[in-house]
Design a protein around this motif. Structure first.
Motif, PDB file in Angstrom:
ATOM      1  N   LEU A 188      -6.623  -7.179   9.941  1.00 44.77           N
ATOM      2  CA  LEU A 188      -5.870  -8.278   9.030  1.00 44.77           C
ATOM      3  C   LEU A 188      -5.928  -9.736   9.586  1.00 44.77           C
ATOM      4  CD1 LEU A 188      -2.281  -5.733   7.783  1.00 44.77           C
ATOM      5  CD2 LEU A 188      -4.944  -6.032   6.973  1.00 44.77           C
ATOM      6  N   ALA A 189      -5.822  -9.452  10.784  1.00 48.19           N
ATOM      7  CA  ALA A 189      -5.662 -10.991  11.462  1.00 48.19           C
ATOM      8  C   ALA A 189      -6.133 -10.546  12.640  1.00 48.19           C
ATOM      9  CB  ALA A 189      -4.934 -11.854  11.599  1.00 48.19           C
ATOM     10  N   ARG A 192      -5.213  -8.734  17.783  1.00 53.18           N
ATOM     11  CA  ARG A 192      -5.389  -8.419  16.209  1.00 53.18           C
ATOM     12  C   ARG A 192      -4.310  -8.042  16.027  1.00 53.18           C
ATOM     13  NH1 ARG A 192      -7.055  -2.865  15.118  1.00 53.18           N
ATOM     14  NH2 ARG A 192      -6.748  -1.645  16.916  1.00 53.18           N
ATOM     15  N   VAL A 193      -3.489  -7.606  14.649  1.00 60.82           N
ATOM     16  CA  VAL A 193      -2.545  -7.473  13.556  1.00 60.82           C
ATOM     17  C   VAL A 193      -3.291  -6.244  12.385  1.00 60.82           C
ATOM     18  CG1 VAL A 193      -0.783  -7.544  12.227  1.00 60.82           C
ATOM     19  CG2 VAL A 193      -0.877  -9.665  13.922  1.00 60.82           C
ATOM     20  N   TRP A 194      -3.041  -5.555  12.144  1.00 61.71           N
ATOM     21  CA  TRP A 194      -3.600  -4.473  11.795  1.00 61.71           C
ATOM     22  C   TRP A 194      -2.621  -3.522  10.785  1.00 61.71           C
ATOM     23  CZ3 TRP A 194      -2.907  -3.365  16.494  1.00 61.71           C
ATOM     24  CH2 TRP A 194      -2.365  -2.349  17.272  1.00 61.71           C
ATOM     25  N   ASP A 195      -2.904  -2.530   9.736  1.00 64.97           N
ATOM     26  CA  ASP A 195      -1.935  -2.326   8.725  1.00 64.97           C
ATOM     27  C   ASP A 195      -2.593  -0.877  10.097  1.00 64.97           C
ATOM     28  OD1 ASP A 195      -1.686  -0.034   6.807  1.00 64.97           O
ATOM     29  OD2 ASP A 195      -2.414  -1.672   5.254  1.00 64.97           O
ATOM     30  N   ALA A 232       5.170  -5.652  25.778  1.00 66.99           N
ATOM     31  CA  ALA A 232       4.343  -5.877  25.864  1.00 66.99           C
ATOM     32  C   ALA A 232       2.198  -5.719  25.481  1.00 66.99           C
ATOM     33  CB  ALA A 232       3.622  -5.419  28.306  1.00 66.99           C
ATOM     34  N   TRP A 233       2.835  -5.413  24.057  1.00 70.52           N
ATOM     35  CA  TRP A 233       1.239  -5.309  23.001  1.00 70.52           C
ATOM     36  C   TRP A 233       0.420  -3.954  23.796  1.00 70.52           C
ATOM     37  CZ3 TRP A 233       2.115 -10.968  24.654  1.00 70.52           C
ATOM     38  CH2 TRP A 233       2.588 -11.659  23.081  1.00 70.52           C
ATOM     39  N   LEU A 292       2.970  -2.526   9.468  1.00 72.23           N
ATOM     40  CA  LEU A 292       2.395  -3.102  10.456  1.00 72.23           C
ATOM     41  C   LEU A 292       2.024  -3.192  11.685  1.00 72.23           C
ATOM     42  CD1 LEU A 292       2.980  -6.728   8.488  1.00 72.23           C
ATOM     43  CD2 LEU A 292       0.956  -5.957   8.379  1.00 72.23           C
ATOM     44  N   ALA A 293       1.076  -3.721  12.263  1.00 77.35           N
ATOM     45  CA  ALA A 293       1.387  -3.501  13.718  1.00 77.35           C
ATOM     46  C   ALA A 293       0.024  -4.423  14.663  1.00 77.35           C
ATOM     47  CB  ALA A 293       0.673  -2.024  14.047  1.00 77.35           C
ATOM     48  N   GLU A 294       0.317  -4.705  15.792  1.00 78.76           N
ATOM     49  CA  GLU A 294      -0.405  -5.837  16.668  1.00 78.76           C
ATOM     50  C   GLU A 294      -0.421  -5.443  18.060  1.00 78.76           C
ATOM     51  OE1 GLU A 294       1.478 -10.523  15.920  1.00 78.76           O
ATOM     52  OE2 GLU A 294       2.438  -9.312  18.001  1.00 78.76           O
ATOM     53  N   ASP A 295      -1.566  -6.102  18.746  1.00 79.83           N
ATOM     54  CA  ASP A 295      -1.638  -5.994  20.427  1.00 79.83           C
ATOM     55  C   ASP A 295      -1.246  -7.628  20.476  1.00 79.83           C
ATOM     56  OD1 ASP A 295      -4.470  -6.523  19.418  1.00 79.83           O
ATOM     57  OD2 ASP A 295      -4.931  -4.126  19.609  1.00 79.83           O
TER      58      ASP A 295
END
Length: 262
Positions: free
Chosen positions: A182-183, A172-175, A148-149, A166-169
């Protein structure tokens, strides 16, 4: 079902399209196969990611299903990125924090497994999931994305120790090793569990198709439940077609090498 498209031209746009199938596991195999076919059709190949749940709700243990393990490895060998997506996916924590209770109640139907975990428990599940998925696919996982981010403080602390790339919510996406973003931008996703949530997700997807074109990185996420409603499948197909025309289907791993502005 959309018709099989021609191979994408070599001169694709510089903007990126990141697509993913969530909740991948033995219990969702039929729906995942259907979604994978749709994504592969619209993206010109296996240009998407899968988020693997090691034991969805304690009922579908990946470690016990050799046939599905072989299917995962085949997908990975073809180039599909594999993320670790929690362990159970189910939220079994008792939330003391008011904000966490609100998120658990209103942002997901008991699916935010890592929202209320302490850092030790979160780290154990991350590392066990990482070891299992990487053993199955025979290579490093692409990263970790919480069910569920949703990440609580314990999950965020654990993530910095778990050696994921990497991880994501939702936003955003982050290192995961440096916390570098990163995005940015909202992920486009759909909801099937109620008429109201379905209508809301269809509205947002339509708005996103009109408004998110300027983003350097657009993210699209689909779930097994999406295959239960024709309206959702139609919206997913329209969204994939729209962004595949202006954004190059890409791999999450590219973000670490050449992060974009949005």
């Amino acid at each position: 079902m959309p018709s099989r498209s021609q191979p994408l031209p070599a001169n694709r746009p510089a903007k990126r399209l990141l697509a993913s199938i969530h909740d991948v596991g033995p219990g969702s195999e039929r729906a995942v196969l259907q979604l994978a076919d749709i994504l592969e059709t619209r993206l010109g190949g296996p240009n998407f990611a899968m988020l693997v749940v090691p034991d969805h709700w304690g009922q579908h243990a990946l470690v016990k299903d050799r046939a599905f393990q072989a299917r995962l490895r085949h997908w990975s060998d073809r180039g599909i990125e594999m993320f670790v997506h929690g362990w159970f996916h189910k939220d079994m924590a008792q939330h003391v924090d008011a904000a966490a209770r609100f998120k658990a109640k209103h942002m997901t139907a008991g699916e935010g497994e890592f929202l209320g975990l302490d850092d030790a428990t979160a780290l154990d599940r991350m590392l066990e999931g990482k070891a299992l998925v990487e053993d199955v696919i025979g290579r490093e996982s692409a990263g970790f994305i919480a069910p569920a981010w949703l990440y609580g403080a314990g999950a965020r602390a654990a993530l910095r120790k778990a050696d994921f790339a990497l991880a994501e919510d939702h936003w955003r996406v982050w290192d995961a090793t440096t916390d570098q973003v990163l995005a940015k931008g909202p992920v486009i996703t759909w909801a099937s569990r109620s008429t109201m949530r379905t209508a809301s997700s269809l509205f947002f997807a339509g708005l996103a198709r009109a408004a998110l074109g300027p983003l350097e990185t657009v993210r699209i996420a689909v779930h097994p439940g999406d295959v239960t409603k024709t309206s959702l499948l139609d919206s997913i197909d329209a969204t994939l077609r729209r962004f595949a025309a202006t954004h190059r289907p890409a791999r999450y791993a590219e973000l670490r090498a050449t992060p974009l502005a949005g």
